[in-house]
Each structure stands twice: as structure tokens, then as C-alpha cells.
Design a protein around this motif. Sequence first.
Motif, short mmCIF file in Angstrom:
data_model
loop_
_atom_site.label_atom_id
_atom_site.label_comp_id
_atom_site.label_asym_id
_atom_site.label_seq_id
_atom_site.Cartn_x
_atom_site.Cartn_y
_atom_site.Cartn_z
N THR A 39 0.84 -1.20 0.00
CA THR A 39 0.00 0.00 0.00
C THR A 39 0.87 1.25 0.00
N LEU B 295 2.65 1.65 -3.48
CA LEU B 295 1.74 2.15 -4.51
C LEU B 295 1.41 3.62 -4.26
N GLY B 296 1.26 3.99 -3.00
CA GLY B 296 1.00 5.39 -2.66
C GLY B 296 2.16 6.29 -3.02
N ALA C 98 2.13 6.80 -6.78
CA ALA C 98 1.01 7.67 -7.16
C ALA C 98 1.26 9.12 -6.78
N VAL D 2 -4.89 -5.78 -1.53
CA VAL D 2 -4.42 -4.41 -1.78
C VAL D 2 -4.65 -4.03 -3.23
N LEU D 3 -4.27 -4.91 -4.14
CA LEU D 3 -4.38 -4.60 -5.56
C LEU D 3 -5.83 -4.47 -6.01
N LYS E 254 -8.18 -3.16 -4.29
CA LYS E 254 -8.61 -1.83 -3.83
C LYS E 254 -8.03 -0.71 -4.68
N THR E 255 -6.83 -0.92 -5.20
CA THR E 255 -6.13 0.18 -5.87
C THR E 255 -6.16 0.10 -7.39
N ALA F 93 -7.06 0.59 -11.08
CA ALA F 93 -7.79 1.63 -11.81
C ALA F 93 -8.92 0.96 -12.59
#
Length: 81
Positions: free
Chosen positions: A18, A21-22, A25, A67-68, A70-71, A73
Amino acid sequence: MENFFAAPTRKELADHLTRALGWVAARPQGEQAPVVLIYAWNENDEGGWLMPTLPCQTDRLDALRQVLKKTAAPDRKPELC
């Protein structure tokens, strides 16, 4: 003295992904890396494995999947290598 590192718990692994990835981003558009490197699929001897082992331990993969999911696109399809 020997070094010892405990394998991450499911939650710790999910938290690491998480944060990674944050971080990607949060980079400016021109500086974003299109990938997060995760070590490693099959480093069983070194404790870095993600692949299921007997008796079908999928905890690490399940954590990453959550996690993936939720994130991801919604307008992009995953690319296969």
C-alpha cells in the motif's frame, strides 16, 4: 552474532505494498514509475517467497491481492508480460 529477519505478516506485507503504490502515485506525472518491484516469487531459501508452498499457503498472495483489488484503476485493464 547472526542476523535474523522474520517474514512479514499478511498485514505487514499488505501495508508495505500500500505504501509503495501510494509513493508511486504521489510522484509528479512525468516522474511516476509504471511498476512496483516485489521481491521475489521463488526465493524460498531466503524467505522472500510469494509462491504457494505446501500445504498451499497463499497468505502472502492473498494479502497482495486484497491491496491490488482496492487500488486497481477501473478504466485500465491489467497488462500481461
